[in-house]
Write a protein that holds these residues in place. Sequence first.
Motif, PDB file in Angstrom:
ATOM      1  N   ASN A 693     -31.913-107.630  70.805  1.00 50.24           N
ATOM      2  CA  ASN A 693     -31.757-108.164  72.150  1.00 50.24           C
ATOM      3  C   ASN A 693     -32.162-109.638  72.241  1.00 50.24           C
ATOM      4  O   ASN A 693     -31.642-110.376  73.092  1.00 50.24           O
ATOM      5  CB  ASN A 693     -32.553-107.333  73.154  1.00 50.24           C
ATOM      6  N   ASN A 694     -33.073-110.070  71.357  1.00 47.59           N
ATOM      7  CA  ASN A 694     -33.437-111.488  71.329  1.00 47.59           C
ATOM      8  C   ASN A 694     -32.239-112.347  70.926  1.00 47.59           C
ATOM      9  O   ASN A 694     -32.092-113.487  71.391  1.00 47.59           O
ATOM     10  CB  ASN A 694     -34.580-111.750  70.338  1.00 47.59           C
ATOM     11  N   VAL A 695     -31.415-111.800  70.062  1.00 49.64           N
ATOM     12  CA  VAL A 695     -30.223-112.526  69.614  1.00 49.64           C
ATOM     13  C   VAL A 695     -29.132-112.450  70.678  1.00 49.64           C
ATOM     14  O   VAL A 695     -28.505-113.457  71.032  1.00 49.64           O
ATOM     15  CB  VAL A 695     -29.717-111.956  68.272  1.00 49.64           C
ATOM     16  N   ILE A 696     -28.912-111.249  71.190  1.00 44.44           N
ATOM     17  CA  ILE A 696     -27.864-111.052  72.203  1.00 44.44           C
ATOM     18  C   ILE A 696     -28.137-111.912  73.439  1.00 44.44           C
ATOM     19  O   ILE A 696     -27.235-112.511  74.029  1.00 44.44           O
ATOM     20  CB  ILE A 696     -27.771-109.559  72.584  1.00 44.44           C
ATOM     21  N   ALA A 700     -30.905-116.687  77.456  1.00 43.34           N
ATOM     22  CA  ALA A 700     -31.890-116.350  78.488  1.00 43.34           C
ATOM     23  C   ALA A 700     -33.305-116.562  77.970  1.00 43.34           C
ATOM     24  O   ALA A 700     -34.175-117.097  78.672  1.00 43.34           O
ATOM     25  CB  ALA A 700     -31.695-114.896  78.936  1.00 43.34           C
ATOM     26  N   PHE A 701     -33.541-116.163  76.711  1.00 44.31           N
ATOM     27  CA  PHE A 701     -34.878-116.369  76.138  1.00 44.31           C
ATOM     28  C   PHE A 701     -35.160-117.862  75.925  1.00 44.31           C
ATOM     29  O   PHE A 701     -36.295-118.316  76.051  1.00 44.31           O
ATOM     30  CB  PHE A 701     -35.014-115.603  74.817  1.00 44.31           C
ATOM     31  N   ALA A 702     -34.117-118.618  75.629  1.00 46.30           N
ATOM     32  CA  ALA A 702     -34.290-120.066  75.421  1.00 46.30           C
ATOM     33  C   ALA A 702     -34.742-120.760  76.695  1.00 46.30           C
ATOM     34  O   ALA A 702     -35.406-121.805  76.643  1.00 46.30           O
ATOM     35  CB  ALA A 702     -32.993-120.683  74.911  1.00 46.30           C
ATOM     36  N   ASP A 714     -38.390-107.128  60.693  1.00 47.14           N
ATOM     37  CA  ASP A 714     -38.109-106.244  61.826  1.00 47.14           C
ATOM     38  C   ASP A 714     -36.661-106.355  62.278  1.00 47.14           C
ATOM     39  O   ASP A 714     -36.045-105.355  62.669  1.00 47.14           O
ATOM     40  CB  ASP A 714     -39.044-106.555  63.001  1.00 47.14           C
ATOM     41  N   LEU A 715     -36.097-107.561  62.239  1.00 49.81           N
ATOM     42  CA  LEU A 715     -34.712-107.714  62.678  1.00 49.81           C
ATOM     43  C   LEU A 715     -33.772-106.922  61.765  1.00 49.81           C
ATOM     44  O   LEU A 715     -32.804-106.303  62.237  1.00 49.81           O
ATOM     45  CB  LEU A 715     -34.324-109.192  62.693  1.00 49.81           C
ATOM     46  N   THR A 716     -34.065-106.906  60.464  1.00 47.40           N
ATOM     47  CA  THR A 716     -33.240-106.118  59.541  1.00 47.40           C
ATOM     48  C   THR A 716     -33.381-104.628  59.814  1.00 47.40           C
ATOM     49  O   THR A 716     -32.388-103.884  59.844  1.00 47.40           O
ATOM     50  CB  THR A 716     -33.617-106.433  58.087  1.00 47.40           C
ATOM     51  N   ALA A 747     -28.447-116.280  65.993  1.00 44.47           N
ATOM     52  CA  ALA A 747     -29.763-116.752  66.443  1.00 44.47           C
ATOM     53  C   ALA A 747     -29.889-118.260  66.266  1.00 44.47           C
ATOM     54  O   ALA A 747     -30.357-118.979  67.164  1.00 44.47           O
ATOM     55  CB  ALA A 747     -30.870-116.029  65.682  1.00 44.47           C
ATOM     56  N   VAL A 748     -29.493-118.763  65.099  1.00 44.47           N
ATOM     57  CA  VAL A 748     -29.629-120.197  64.824  1.00 44.47           C
ATOM     58  C   VAL A 748     -28.716-121.014  65.735  1.00 44.47           C
ATOM     59  O   VAL A 748     -29.148-121.989  66.370  1.00 44.47           O
ATOM     60  CB  VAL A 748     -29.314-120.493  63.336  1.00 44.47           C
ATOM     61  N   THR A 749     -27.465-120.633  65.825  1.00 42.12           N
ATOM     62  CA  THR A 749     -26.537-121.431  66.651  1.00 42.12           C
ATOM     63  C   THR A 749     -26.885-121.322  68.138  1.00 42.12           C
ATOM     64  O   THR A 749     -26.700-122.284  68.889  1.00 42.12           O
ATOM     65  CB  THR A 749     -25.088-120.967  66.418  1.00 42.12           C
ATOM     66  N   GLY A 750     -27.395-120.145  68.545  1.00 43.15           N
ATOM     67  CA  GLY A 750     -27.807-120.000  69.946  1.00 43.15           C
ATOM     68  C   GLY A 750     -28.978-120.899  70.288  1.00 43.15           C
ATOM     69  O   GLY A 750     -29.007-121.542  71.360  1.00 43.15           O
TER      70      GLY A 750
END
Length: 811
Positions: A693-696, A700-702, A714-716, A747-750
């Motif tokens: 969800n942090n990636v999706i 919003a998190f940014a 953990d992401l894996t 994640a990086v591009t976001g």
Amino acid sequence: MSAEAVAGEGYIRWFKDIRVGDVALVGGKTSSLGELYNALSAAGVRVPSGFALTAAAYRDALSEASAWEKLRPLLATLDISDTAALSAAAASARQIVYEATGTKAIREGIAASYAELEKQYGRNVAVAVRSSATAEDLPTASFAGQHESFLNVRGTSALVEACRRCFASIFTDRAIVYRRNNGFDDFKVFLSVAVMKMVRADTAASGVVFTLDTESGFRDVVFITGVYGLGETIVQGQVDPDEFYVHKPTFSQGHRAVLRHSLGAKQSKLVYARARGSVTTRLRTVPRAQRERYCIPDSEILALAGQAIAIEEHYSRAAGHPMPMDIEWAKDGDDGFIYIIQSRPETVASQHATNIVEVYSLKGTGTAIAKGRAVGERIATGKARVISDPRELASFQPGEVLVAQTTSPDWQPVMKSAAAIVTDRGGRTCHAAIVARELGVPAVVGAEGATSKIRTGMTVTVSCGEGETGHIYEGTIPFDVSRVSTDNIRRPRTEIMVNLGNPDLAFRTAMLPNDGVGLARMEFIINEYIGIHPMALAEPSKASPRDRKMIERLTRGYEKPADFFVEKLSEGVGTIAAAFYPKPVIVRLSDFKTNEYARLIAGEPFEPTEANPMIGFRGASRYAHPAYAAGFALECAALARVRGEMGLTNLRIMVPFCRREEEARKVLAAMAEHGLKRGENGLEIFVMCEIPNNVIRVDAFAALFDGFSIGSNDLTQLTLGVDRDSEIVAFDFDESDPGMLEMMRLAVTGAQRNHRHVGICGEAPANDPGIARFLTDLGISSISVNPGSLIRTMNIVSEAESASPGVRAGG
């Protein structure tokens, strides 16, 4: 006035007339005291008043007595490895010097000068008598502990006797060995004697200050040790001292905080006593209540640090380059002032080559027999030899591990051939530690009970490569030594940071090429240095009676248990932040799972039992929850202290396992309430990117955080739905899976799209060069790996950047 009296006065030089350039006249120790006395009193440096018997007094006395002709044949063919011959020759040489230095001129010079001191301080004033060699306290050779000193000497007759014995100590066994090993001619080194007003440290405290870390050579700290009573107990390793660190850069900015405290056992203190009508010294047991307090308060620690910094800066200006110093201090129990009684260039840690990275690491495990303070950052294996009496030294074989209660300067020839050294008592500035450091031999000092737990003939592995705590393991444990030159390392544009949780490794790690700390794990500090559940410290009444007793014992000396948590956590985190200052240090808030929290002292009553703690009550979900809010307040108080009181504003904070934006807002509000408001005093708050969800929801998190750190483990697990700790499905844990690479790309591009820093703090880039190249091609801001992977990762990323010249680091 007689000719002898005139000559005697010519052999005297008062401190007020001595400067640092007078080494040939009064030796290294006294020339330095004169320099401090005259040049640094305005900076608050106090030096006791006194005078010196010059080296000319020594030379002329030996010439008049034709002593040189007797000494030369005595030492010409001496084999210093023959301890019996060495002892006999040294004793004869000392007797020759003692007899030669009893001249009328010397006696009258001493008497006239002592009378002047009596006019200043009163009849029969107590003085310290200290040797000072013309080749002593040089930047390349310290001669520390080679010659004799005498304390609390009163009266002219006793003073003359002490001065003669000082002169004679130029031929102690250890001084002869030291000169031979360091290329000094026995007959080109002369001795002066310093006589200064005695500081009554016997009724107060004393110790040693280094203006660097003695183990790593890290230059940005002042390292202070202290004990009750006279400082000889520190040098002789008879007690375990208190230890303190002060951070120089933030001190110079006006912040006044002790970076780190370590309470020593301070088992005994050396005080003055009378025996058969004369003054001597005696060891006294320190009462328990005093042992449980630091020997001096923080205000005096900070004052000492200020004096040490002033001394270092003065000598560095004169030398034209940095000059770390080794300083002795003593607090006078009568007037309450702290005095500097010796200052010399530090000659071991400061000489380390800064372009060579040498890392010792164990490659196996074993049973620890004992542990203490690590000296030397090395590892060695050998058969132990327990020495309970100096006469047993003759049986010591080269390559053995020397085990003793303490060591003395006379043991140096044997210590030089030891694989390692272990002592029951002592701190990192005791004789065993100083000699071991100079010889490059690993040592564990203050290893309580080592002489009773280790048997002669037992094979042991002595490890000083695991941080400040040294371990003695039973048997042979394999270890690696890696040596890498940093001269030709290409530093990539992408920031290469380090993951670190152990404050004991911070100074050493900070000296490696790096761009800061990408992940400082709070859990290690809580587990190793605190050991108690935070909620049990915030609300001790909720702990069981048995746990309350343990908490009371561990937090003794603190006004309330919560203060213990705040101090220990802030000092652990602060040490890491100070080591890398001013580079960024990102500390992750506590991320124990419930089963891990429950294993802490008094933890069970505060933790639920969960079927799957990995995705349960952990990370951000805890911080604003009533079940942990009081514990979180303590975490925040500690971090606020690091940034505020300690002045380490390079500290950034990272929130782990944050599932949703609403949860993030609650955590940020709680942090602000506890003095950690995002943006205030430059505070940046990051979030772990370890839940899909942090990636999706990256945009919003940014909006809520200043940066992201991809937690690849953990992401894996959560992306592939695999438990890496399960042997049945662990083979499916693959950080290079195409789905995982896509998650990292998003994640990086976001983050870049939102102009936010984005890094990765797992070992994936170090273990898989393909992942490192993939992230580099994306323009990730930083890659953070364990210390052992730093240089390898730098090389991989540099190659990737060369292959893709258009890539730039993002963020």
